[in-house]
Design a protein around this motif. Sequence first.
Motif, PDB file in Angstrom:
ATOM      1  N   GLN A  53       0.826  -1.205   0.000  1.00  0.00           N
ATOM      2  CA  GLN A  53       0.000   0.000   0.000  1.00  0.00           C
ATOM      3  C   GLN A  53       0.862   1.258   0.000  1.00  0.00           C
ATOM      4  O   GLN A  53       0.537   2.252  -0.649  1.00  0.00           O
ATOM      5  N   LEU A  54       1.980   1.210   0.724  1.00  0.00           N
ATOM      6  CA  LEU A  54       2.897   2.350   0.725  1.00  0.00           C
ATOM      7  C   LEU A  54       3.512   2.546  -0.657  1.00  0.00           C
ATOM      8  O   LEU A  54       3.637   3.683  -1.137  1.00  0.00           O
ATOM      9  N   LEU A  55       3.878   1.456  -1.302  1.00  0.00           N
ATOM     10  CA  LEU A  55       4.459   1.557  -2.640  1.00  0.00           C
ATOM     11  C   LEU A  55       3.459   2.114  -3.647  1.00  0.00           C
ATOM     12  O   LEU A  55       3.845   2.726  -4.643  1.00  0.00           O
ATOM     13  N   HIS A  56       2.168   1.908  -3.377  1.00  0.00           N
ATOM     14  CA  HIS A  56       1.134   2.400  -4.278  1.00  0.00           C
ATOM     15  C   HIS A  56       0.685   3.824  -3.939  1.00  0.00           C
ATOM     16  O   HIS A  56      -0.332   4.288  -4.457  1.00  0.00           O
ATOM     17  N   GLY A  57       1.414   4.501  -3.065  1.00  0.00           N
ATOM     18  CA  GLY A  57       1.148   5.928  -2.854  1.00  0.00           C
ATOM     19  C   GLY A  57       0.549   6.322  -1.526  1.00  0.00           C
ATOM     20  O   GLY A  57       0.355   7.520  -1.281  1.00  0.00           O
ATOM     21  N   SER A  58       0.244   5.367  -0.645  1.00  0.00           N
ATOM     22  CA  SER A  58      -0.284   5.731   0.663  1.00  0.00           C
ATOM     23  C   SER A  58       0.826   6.307   1.532  1.00  0.00           C
ATOM     24  O   SER A  58       1.971   5.869   1.464  1.00  0.00           O
ATOM     25  N   ASP A  59       0.474   7.288   2.344  1.00  0.00           N
ATOM     26  CA  ASP A  59       1.440   7.867   3.279  1.00  0.00           C
ATOM     27  C   ASP A  59       1.405   7.150   4.628  1.00  0.00           C
ATOM     28  O   ASP A  59       2.419   7.043   5.308  1.00  0.00           O
ATOM     29  N   VAL A  60       0.226   6.677   5.005  1.00  0.00           N
ATOM     30  CA  VAL A  60       0.026   5.962   6.263  1.00  0.00           C
ATOM     31  C   VAL A  60      -0.872   4.760   5.989  1.00  0.00           C
ATOM     32  O   VAL A  60      -1.886   4.887   5.289  1.00  0.00           O
ATOM     33  N   VAL A  61      -0.498   3.619   6.521  1.00  0.00           N
ATOM     34  CA  VAL A  61      -1.310   2.406   6.397  1.00  0.00           C
ATOM     35  C   VAL A  61      -1.560   1.867   7.799  1.00  0.00           C
ATOM     36  O   VAL A  61      -0.632   1.755   8.607  1.00  0.00           O
ATOM     37  N   ALA A  62      -2.815   1.561   8.088  1.00  0.00           N
ATOM     38  CA  ALA A  62      -3.176   1.037   9.408  1.00  0.00           C
ATOM     39  C   ALA A  62      -3.958  -0.252   9.249  1.00  0.00           C
ATOM     40  O   ALA A  62      -4.884  -0.339   8.433  1.00  0.00           O
ATOM     41  N   GLY A  63      -3.582  -1.259  10.007  1.00  0.00           N
ATOM     42  CA  GLY A  63      -4.344  -2.496  10.024  1.00  0.00           C
ATOM     43  C   GLY A  63      -5.591  -2.326  10.863  1.00  0.00           C
ATOM     44  O   GLY A  63      -5.581  -1.626  11.885  1.00  0.00           O
ATOM     45  N   ILE A  64      -6.689  -2.932  10.441  1.00  0.00           N
ATOM     46  CA  ILE A  64      -7.930  -2.911  11.230  1.00  0.00           C
ATOM     47  C   ILE A  64      -8.371  -4.346  11.485  1.00  0.00           C
ATOM     48  O   ILE A  64      -8.420  -5.166  10.586  1.00  0.00           O
ATOM     49  N   ARG A  65      -8.668  -4.623  12.752  1.00  0.00           N
ATOM     50  CA  ARG A  65      -9.078  -5.953  13.166  1.00  0.00           C
ATOM     51  C   ARG A  65     -10.597  -6.037  13.152  1.00  0.00           C
ATOM     52  O   ARG A  65     -11.284  -5.177  13.692  1.00  0.00           O
ATOM     53  N   GLY A  66     -11.122  -7.063  12.561  1.00  0.00           N
ATOM     54  CA  GLY A  66     -12.567  -7.215  12.458  1.00  0.00           C
ATOM     55  C   GLY A  66     -13.161  -7.898  13.679  1.00  0.00           C
ATOM     56  O   GLY A  66     -12.545  -7.996  14.741  1.00  0.00           O
ATOM     57  N   GLU A  67     -14.376  -8.386  13.514  1.00  0.00           N
ATOM     58  CA  GLU A  67     -15.083  -9.023  14.609  1.00  0.00           C
ATOM     59  C   GLU A  67     -14.419 -10.325  15.035  1.00  0.00           C
ATOM     60  O   GLU A  67     -14.586 -10.769  16.175  1.00  0.00           O
ATOM     61  N   GLN A  68     -13.667 -10.954  14.129  1.00  0.00           N
ATOM     62  CA  GLN A  68     -12.952 -12.176  14.485  1.00  0.00           C
ATOM     63  C   GLN A  68     -12.011 -11.923  15.653  1.00  0.00           C
ATOM     64  O   GLN A  68     -11.883 -12.739  16.561  1.00  0.00           O
ATOM     65  N   TYR A  69     -11.357 -10.767  15.633  1.00  0.00           N
ATOM     66  CA  TYR A  69     -10.441 -10.409  16.707  1.00  0.00           C
ATOM     67  C   TYR A  69     -11.191 -10.209  18.021  1.00  0.00           C
ATOM     68  O   TYR A  69     -10.784 -10.722  19.073  1.00  0.00           O
ATOM     69  N   VAL A  70     -12.307  -9.476  17.971  1.00  0.00           N
ATOM     70  CA  VAL A  70     -13.061  -9.182  19.193  1.00  0.00           C
ATOM     71  C   VAL A  70     -13.573 -10.473  19.836  1.00  0.00           C
ATOM     72  O   VAL A  70     -13.555 -10.624  21.063  1.00  0.00           O
TER      73      VAL A  70
END
Length: 259
Positions: free
Chosen positions: A137-154
Amino acid sequence: MQLVTPEPTTFPVPINNLTIQNNRATHHLDLVIPCCNPPEGWVAQMIADYWELQDMMPETAIQLILVNDGSVRNVTQAHLRQLAEGIPGARIINHPVNRGKGYAVRLGVAVATGDYQVCTDFDFPFGVKAVKQAFEQLLHGSDVVAGIRGEQYVKLLPRKRKMITTVNRFMNRYLLHLPVADAQAGLKGFNSKGRREFLATRINGFLYDSEFVHRAGKNKSLKIRTIPIVCRPGICFSEFRSKVLLREFVNFMGILIVS
Protein backbone atom coordinates in the motif's frame (compact mmCIF):
# COMPACT_ATOMS: atom_id res chain seq x y z
CA MET A 1 20.83 3.02 26.19
CA GLN A 2 23.03 0.35 24.66
CA LEU A 3 23.16 -0.10 20.92
CA VAL A 4 24.17 -3.60 19.92
CA THR A 5 25.96 -3.51 16.57
CA PRO A 6 25.91 -6.86 14.73
CA GLU A 7 28.08 -7.77 11.76
CA PRO A 8 27.77 -5.41 8.76
CA THR A 9 24.58 -5.93 6.80
CA THR A 10 24.62 -7.93 3.58
CA PHE A 11 22.11 -5.49 2.12
CA PRO A 12 23.44 -2.53 0.11
CA VAL A 13 23.14 1.05 1.25
CA PRO A 14 19.77 2.57 0.22
CA ILE A 15 19.61 5.36 -2.36
CA ASN A 16 16.40 7.33 -1.80
CA ASN A 17 13.76 4.59 -1.58
CA LEU A 18 15.66 2.12 -3.78
CA THR A 19 18.83 0.08 -3.56
CA ILE A 20 20.80 -1.75 -6.21
CA GLN A 21 21.26 -5.44 -5.52
CA ASN A 22 22.36 -8.02 -8.08
CA ASN A 23 21.87 -5.40 -10.82
CA ARG A 24 18.21 -4.92 -9.86
CA ALA A 25 16.40 -1.95 -8.36
CA THR A 26 15.36 -2.98 -4.84
CA HIS A 27 13.12 -1.27 -2.31
CA HIS A 28 14.26 -0.86 1.28
CA LEU A 29 11.91 -1.53 4.21
CA ASP A 30 12.58 -0.98 7.90
CA LEU A 31 10.68 -3.45 10.07
CA VAL A 32 10.38 -1.86 13.52
CA ILE A 33 9.52 -4.18 16.41
CA PRO A 34 9.29 -3.34 20.13
CA CYS A 35 9.99 -6.09 22.62
CA CYS A 36 9.40 -6.40 26.37
CA ASN A 37 9.57 -9.64 28.37
CA PRO A 38 8.86 -11.98 25.46
CA PRO A 39 8.12 -15.69 26.04
CA GLU A 40 10.74 -18.40 25.73
CA GLY A 41 11.60 -19.34 22.19
CA TRP A 42 10.88 -15.88 20.81
CA VAL A 43 14.21 -15.51 18.99
CA ALA A 44 13.81 -18.63 16.85
CA GLN A 45 10.24 -17.64 16.00
CA MET A 46 11.25 -14.10 15.05
CA ILE A 47 14.03 -15.37 12.82
CA ALA A 48 11.63 -17.77 11.11
CA ASP A 49 9.02 -15.03 10.63
CA TYR A 50 11.60 -12.61 9.25
CA TRP A 51 12.86 -15.06 6.64
CA GLU A 52 9.32 -16.06 5.69
CA LEU A 53 8.62 -12.39 5.00
CA GLN A 54 11.91 -11.92 3.13
CA ASP A 55 11.13 -14.94 0.94
CA MET A 56 7.75 -13.38 0.12
CA MET A 57 9.47 -10.09 -0.84
CA PRO A 58 12.68 -11.15 -2.63
CA GLU A 59 13.21 -7.78 -4.31
CA THR A 60 12.91 -5.83 -1.05
CA ALA A 61 15.79 -5.37 1.38
CA ILE A 62 14.23 -5.72 4.83
CA GLN A 63 16.12 -4.42 7.84
CA LEU A 64 14.90 -5.56 11.24
CA ILE A 65 15.05 -2.90 13.95
CA LEU A 66 14.35 -4.46 17.35
CA VAL A 67 13.97 -2.29 20.45
CA ASN A 68 14.25 -4.15 23.74
CA ASP A 69 12.26 -1.97 26.12
CA GLY A 70 13.76 -2.81 29.50
CA SER A 71 12.97 -6.53 29.53
CA VAL A 72 13.71 -8.30 32.81
CA ARG A 73 13.34 -11.82 31.45
CA ASN A 74 14.06 -13.81 28.31
CA VAL A 75 16.23 -11.10 26.72
CA THR A 76 19.94 -11.66 27.36
CA GLN A 77 23.07 -10.88 25.39
CA ALA A 78 22.99 -14.50 24.23
CA HIS A 79 19.48 -13.98 22.86
CA LEU A 80 20.53 -10.80 21.06
CA ARG A 81 23.61 -12.46 19.58
CA GLN A 82 21.44 -15.33 18.34
CA LEU A 83 19.10 -12.82 16.72
CA ALA A 84 21.96 -10.90 15.10
CA GLU A 85 23.44 -14.12 13.73
CA GLY A 86 20.08 -15.30 12.41
CA ILE A 87 19.15 -12.00 10.74
CA PRO A 88 22.15 -10.33 9.05
CA GLY A 89 22.04 -6.54 9.27
CA ALA A 90 19.59 -6.44 12.17
CA ARG A 91 19.79 -3.33 14.34
CA ILE A 92 19.19 -4.06 18.01
CA ILE A 93 18.62 -1.29 20.53
CA ASN A 94 18.88 -2.52 24.09
CA HIS A 95 17.15 0.03 26.33
CA PRO A 96 17.84 -0.76 30.00
CA VAL A 97 14.69 0.90 31.39
CA ASN A 98 11.11 0.21 30.40
CA ARG A 99 9.62 3.38 28.94
CA GLY A 100 6.53 2.00 27.23
CA LYS A 101 5.58 0.64 23.84
CA GLY A 102 5.10 4.07 22.28
CA TYR A 103 8.58 5.16 23.35
CA ALA A 104 10.15 1.94 22.06
CA VAL A 105 8.52 2.12 18.64
CA ARG A 106 9.36 5.82 18.30
CA LEU A 107 12.98 5.05 19.15
CA GLY A 108 13.12 2.36 16.48
CA VAL A 109 11.56 4.62 13.88
CA ALA A 110 13.98 7.42 14.79
CA VAL A 111 17.02 5.31 13.87
CA ALA A 112 15.45 3.89 10.69
CA THR A 113 17.21 4.79 7.44
CA GLY A 114 14.75 3.76 4.73
CA ASP A 115 11.89 5.69 3.19
CA TYR A 116 9.36 3.11 4.38
CA GLN A 117 8.71 1.70 7.83
CA VAL A 118 6.26 -0.93 9.01
CA CYS A 119 5.79 -1.44 12.75
CA THR A 120 4.38 -4.60 14.28
CA ASP A 121 4.65 -6.64 17.47
CA PHE A 122 7.46 -9.11 18.15
CA ASP A 123 5.21 -12.16 17.69
CA PHE A 124 3.80 -10.98 14.34
CA PRO A 125 0.24 -11.38 15.70
CA PHE A 126 -1.32 -10.83 12.27
CA GLY A 127 1.19 -12.88 10.32
CA VAL A 128 3.88 -11.77 7.90
CA LYS A 129 1.51 -11.41 4.96
CA ALA A 130 -0.07 -8.39 6.64
CA VAL A 131 3.35 -6.69 6.72
CA LYS A 132 3.73 -7.32 3.00
CA GLN A 133 0.25 -5.92 2.31
CA ALA A 134 0.98 -2.77 4.32
CA PHE A 135 4.24 -2.24 2.44
CA GLU A 136 2.52 -2.70 -0.92
CA GLN A 137 0.00 0.00 0.00
CA LEU A 138 2.90 2.35 0.72
CA LEU A 139 4.46 1.56 -2.64
CA HIS A 140 1.13 2.40 -4.28
CA GLY A 141 1.15 5.93 -2.85
CA SER A 142 -0.28 5.73 0.66
CA ASP A 143 1.44 7.87 3.28
CA VAL A 144 0.03 5.96 6.26
CA VAL A 145 -1.31 2.41 6.40
CA ALA A 146 -3.18 1.04 9.41
CA GLY A 147 -4.34 -2.50 10.02
CA ILE A 148 -7.93 -2.91 11.23
CA ARG A 149 -9.08 -5.95 13.17
CA GLY A 150 -12.57 -7.22 12.46
CA GLU A 151 -15.08 -9.02 14.61
CA GLN A 152 -12.95 -12.18 14.49
CA TYR A 153 -10.44 -10.41 16.71
CA VAL A 154 -13.06 -9.18 19.19
CA LYS A 155 -14.52 -12.68 19.55
CA LEU A 156 -11.10 -14.04 20.53
CA LEU A 157 -10.60 -11.54 23.35
CA PRO A 158 -11.06 -12.31 27.05
CA ARG A 159 -14.16 -10.66 28.46
CA LYS A 160 -12.36 -7.70 30.08
CA ARG A 161 -10.28 -6.90 27.01
CA LYS A 162 -13.35 -7.24 24.79
CA MET A 163 -15.10 -4.55 26.82
CA ILE A 164 -12.01 -2.30 26.79
CA THR A 165 -11.63 -2.68 23.01
CA THR A 166 -15.30 -1.91 22.37
CA VAL A 167 -15.20 1.23 24.53
CA ASN A 168 -11.92 2.35 22.96
CA ARG A 169 -13.27 2.03 19.43
CA PHE A 170 -16.40 3.99 20.41
CA MET A 171 -14.32 6.79 21.91
CA ASN A 172 -11.99 6.87 18.92
CA ARG A 173 -14.87 7.19 16.49
CA TYR A 174 -17.24 9.52 18.32
CA LEU A 175 -14.98 11.59 20.57
CA LEU A 176 -11.70 11.81 18.69
CA HIS A 177 -13.31 11.36 15.24
CA LEU A 178 -10.34 9.32 14.09
CA PRO A 179 -10.19 8.24 10.45
CA VAL A 180 -9.41 4.73 11.77
CA ALA A 181 -11.63 3.65 14.67
CA ASP A 182 -9.47 0.58 15.40
CA ALA A 183 -6.39 2.70 15.99
CA GLN A 184 -4.85 0.26 18.49
CA ALA A 185 -4.21 -2.56 16.02
CA GLY A 186 -0.51 -3.38 16.24
CA LEU A 187 0.30 -2.83 12.57
CA LYS A 188 1.21 0.55 11.13
CA GLY A 189 3.20 1.58 8.08
CA PHE A 190 4.28 4.94 6.72
CA ASN A 191 6.55 6.73 4.31
CA SER A 192 8.70 9.77 5.12
CA LYS A 193 5.63 12.06 5.31
CA GLY A 194 3.80 9.79 7.70
CA ARG A 195 7.00 9.23 9.66
CA ARG A 196 7.22 12.92 10.51
CA GLU A 197 3.80 12.76 12.14
CA PHE A 198 4.71 9.56 13.96
CA LEU A 199 7.90 11.03 15.41
CA ALA A 200 5.92 14.05 16.61
CA THR A 201 3.87 11.86 18.99
CA ARG A 202 4.59 12.11 22.71
CA ILE A 203 2.66 9.28 24.39
CA ASN A 204 4.92 6.51 25.66
CA GLY A 205 2.16 4.02 26.47
CA PHE A 206 -0.23 2.01 24.33
CA LEU A 207 -2.28 4.99 23.14
CA TYR A 208 0.60 6.24 21.00
CA ASP A 209 -1.31 4.59 18.14
CA SER A 210 -4.37 6.76 18.70
CA GLU A 211 -2.23 9.87 19.00
CA PHE A 212 -0.51 9.02 15.71
CA VAL A 213 -3.75 8.34 13.84
CA HIS A 214 -5.20 11.55 15.30
CA ARG A 215 -2.25 13.61 14.09
CA ALA A 216 -2.24 11.91 10.70
CA GLY A 217 -5.98 12.50 10.28
CA LYS A 218 -5.58 16.21 10.94
CA ASN A 219 -2.90 16.44 8.25
CA LYS A 220 -5.07 16.68 5.16
CA SER A 221 -2.10 16.20 2.86
CA LEU A 222 -1.64 12.60 4.02
CA LYS A 223 -3.22 9.66 2.21
CA ILE A 224 -4.36 7.17 4.87
CA ARG A 225 -5.33 3.62 3.92
CA THR A 226 -6.50 0.67 5.98
CA ILE A 227 -6.06 -3.05 5.43
CA PRO A 228 -8.05 -5.84 7.09
CA ILE A 229 -5.96 -8.06 9.34
CA VAL A 230 -6.74 -11.25 11.26
CA CYS A 231 -4.99 -12.88 14.18
CA ARG A 232 -2.71 -15.80 13.50
CA PRO A 233 -3.68 -19.09 15.22
CA GLY A 234 -2.62 -19.58 18.82
CA ILE A 235 -2.15 -15.92 19.70
CA CYS A 236 -2.21 -15.15 23.44
CA PHE A 237 -3.76 -12.02 24.94
CA SER A 238 -2.49 -10.31 28.06
CA GLU A 239 -4.66 -8.52 30.58
CA PHE A 240 -4.33 -4.81 31.31
CA ARG A 241 -3.71 -3.83 34.91
CA SER A 242 -5.81 -1.10 36.50
CA LYS A 243 -2.76 1.17 36.73
CA VAL A 244 -2.19 0.86 33.00
CA LEU A 245 -5.85 1.57 32.22
CA LEU A 246 -5.78 4.71 34.36
CA ARG A 247 -2.61 5.93 32.68
CA GLU A 248 -4.04 5.37 29.22
CA PHE A 249 -7.28 7.15 30.17
CA VAL A 250 -5.19 10.18 31.11
CA ASN A 251 -3.38 9.88 27.77
CA PHE A 252 -6.71 9.71 25.95
CA MET A 253 -7.94 12.86 27.68
CA GLY A 254 -4.70 14.56 26.61
CA ILE A 255 -5.40 13.70 22.97
CA LEU A 256 -9.00 14.87 23.33
CA ILE A 257 -8.02 18.20 24.84
CA VAL A 258 -5.71 19.09 21.94
CA SER A 259 -8.24 17.96 19.30
